[in-house]
Write a protein that holds these residues in place. Structure first.
Motif, PDB file in Angstrom:
ATOM      1  N   LEU A 199       0.828  -1.219   0.000  1.00  0.00           N
ATOM      2  CA  LEU A 199       0.000   0.000   0.000  1.00  0.00           C
ATOM      3  C   LEU A 199       0.856   1.261   0.000  1.00  0.00           C
ATOM      4  O   LEU A 199       0.537   2.243  -0.681  1.00  0.00           O
ATOM      5  N   SER A 200       1.925   1.247   0.770  1.00  0.00           N
ATOM      6  CA  SER A 200       2.758   2.459   0.867  1.00  0.00           C
ATOM      7  C   SER A 200       3.446   2.768  -0.459  1.00  0.00           C
ATOM      8  O   SER A 200       3.829   3.904  -0.707  1.00  0.00           O
ATOM      9  N   GLN A 201       3.586   1.772  -1.332  1.00  0.00           N
ATOM     10  CA  GLN A 201       4.247   1.985  -2.623  1.00  0.00           C
ATOM     11  C   GLN A 201       3.257   2.334  -3.737  1.00  0.00           C
ATOM     12  O   GLN A 201       3.664   2.664  -4.844  1.00  0.00           O
ATOM     13  N   LEU A 202       1.962   2.257  -3.445  1.00  0.00           N
ATOM     14  CA  LEU A 202       0.959   2.551  -4.469  1.00  0.00           C
ATOM     15  C   LEU A 202       0.715   4.046  -4.658  1.00  0.00           C
ATOM     16  O   LEU A 202       0.267   4.472  -5.720  1.00  0.00           O
ATOM     17  N   TYR A 203       0.957   4.832  -3.635  1.00  0.00           N
ATOM     18  CA  TYR A 203       0.653   6.264  -3.706  1.00  0.00           C
ATOM     19  C   TYR A 203       1.798   7.017  -4.379  1.00  0.00           C
ATOM     20  O   TYR A 203       2.971   6.732  -4.134  1.00  0.00           O
ATOM     21  N   PRO A 204       1.472   8.019  -5.193  1.00  0.00           N
ATOM     22  CA  PRO A 204       2.540   8.806  -5.851  1.00  0.00           C
ATOM     23  C   PRO A 204       3.270   9.672  -4.817  1.00  0.00           C
ATOM     24  O   PRO A 204       2.623  10.374  -4.019  1.00  0.00           O
ATOM     25  N   TYR A 260       1.787  12.605  -2.020  1.00  0.00           N
ATOM     26  CA  TYR A 260       1.737  12.156  -0.622  1.00  0.00           C
ATOM     27  C   TYR A 260       3.128  12.145  -0.027  1.00  0.00           C
ATOM     28  O   TYR A 260       4.121  11.889  -0.710  1.00  0.00           O
ATOM     29  N   ASP A 261       3.178  12.369   1.260  1.00  0.00           N
ATOM     30  CA  ASP A 261       4.440  12.235   1.990  1.00  0.00           C
ATOM     31  C   ASP A 261       4.563  10.757   2.376  1.00  0.00           C
ATOM     32  O   ASP A 261       4.072  10.332   3.425  1.00  0.00           O
ATOM     33  N   VAL A 262       5.181   9.942   1.507  1.00  0.00           N
ATOM     34  CA  VAL A 262       5.217   8.485   1.688  1.00  0.00           C
ATOM     35  C   VAL A 262       6.060   8.075   2.897  1.00  0.00           C
ATOM     36  O   VAL A 262       6.023   6.913   3.310  1.00  0.00           O
ATOM     37  N   ASN A 263       6.807   8.998   3.478  1.00  0.00           N
ATOM     38  CA  ASN A 263       7.581   8.701   4.686  1.00  0.00           C
ATOM     39  C   ASN A 263       6.969   9.341   5.923  1.00  0.00           C
ATOM     40  O   ASN A 263       7.520   9.250   7.014  1.00  0.00           O
ATOM     41  N   GLY A 264       5.811   9.985   5.733  1.00  0.00           N
ATOM     42  CA  GLY A 264       5.161  10.665   6.843  1.00  0.00           C
ATOM     43  C   GLY A 264       4.594   9.680   7.863  1.00  0.00           C
ATOM     44  O   GLY A 264       4.166   8.571   7.521  1.00  0.00           O
ATOM     45  N   GLN A 281      -1.561   4.873   8.617  1.00  0.00           N
ATOM     46  CA  GLN A 281      -2.755   4.507   7.866  1.00  0.00           C
ATOM     47  C   GLN A 281      -2.483   3.274   6.989  1.00  0.00           C
ATOM     48  O   GLN A 281      -3.315   2.373   6.886  1.00  0.00           O
ATOM     49  N   CYS A 282      -1.305   3.244   6.368  1.00  0.00           N
ATOM     50  CA  CYS A 282      -0.932   2.067   5.566  1.00  0.00           C
ATOM     51  C   CYS A 282      -0.840   0.822   6.434  1.00  0.00           C
ATOM     52  O   CYS A 282      -1.224  -0.279   6.009  1.00  0.00           O
TER      53      CYS A 282
END
Length: 196
Positions: A9-14, A18-22, A28-29
């Motif tokens: 899931l964390s790799q699906l968002y651009p 999104y702040d993928v390291n937030g 949430q992931c």
């Protein structure tokens, strides 16, 4: 390599939107990923339950659907055998049907029907267990002889048995219960065990 749904899931968002390291995004992931992990595990369990022998904890559902009493005192293999017997028991009243049913669960048997008209009656020792049955009804008695019943015969042994134990005990509740359940209601069925 992490194969959990959280990572996927964390790799699906651009990463631009999104702040993928937030911290909140990763939490949430993790929450969503745990839900998908449970769903995946549940789906795999259901897939295994397609066959009684692989159903594990869902064997009780098979027993319930087959109309069997759930007996947790029996081991897993015996419970699976009972379910398979019930599933294969599509119906029939012939001797070959019952012999085939027994073979499917690993028993070799012979069935003997009696005829008072031909003076072919059960042995006196066998008749003793049918005291309440009128001799007119002996034509409704049949005997199932289990040919490979070596493991089902227990002899009284000094040092291993106790006062009050029978000299010989035999029986196999798996095959006996099913034959009693499936036999025609007006008949009397009893069992004999023969050593191979």
């Amino acid at each position: 390599m992490d194969n959990s749904h959280k990572t996927t899931l964390s790799q699906l968002y651009p990463p631009i939107a999104y702040d993928v390291n937030g911290e909140r995004f990763l939490m949430q992931c993790e929450v969503d990923g745990n839900a998908f992990d449970r769903l995946q595990s549940s789906a795999e369990t259901l897939l295994q339950a397609l066959h009684p022998q692989d159903s594990g904890t869902m064997l009780a559902d098979w027993e319930r659907l087959c109309g069997l009493k759930i007996d947790l005192s029996k081991n897993y293999q015996d419970r699976v055998k009972r379910v398979i017997i019930q599933l294969n028991a599509m119906g029939g009243l012939s001797i070959p049907y019952f012999i085939q049913l027994a073979e499917q669960i690993g028993y070799q048997i012979q069935i003997k029907e009696f005829s008072a008209l031909q003076n072919d009656l059960p042995a006196l020792g066998d008749v003793a267990q049918f005291n309440e049955v009128s001799s007119d009804h002996f034509i409704f008695i049949w005997r199932v002889t289990v040919l490979n019943g070596d493991d089902n015969i227990v002899y009284f042994r000094a040092g291993q048995s106790f006062a009050g134990d029978h000299l010989v005990e035999f029986g196999d509740p798996i095959i006996e219960d099913f034959f009693r359940d499936l036999k025609p209601a007006h008949t009397y069925c009893y069992f004999a065990y023969q050593q191979g």
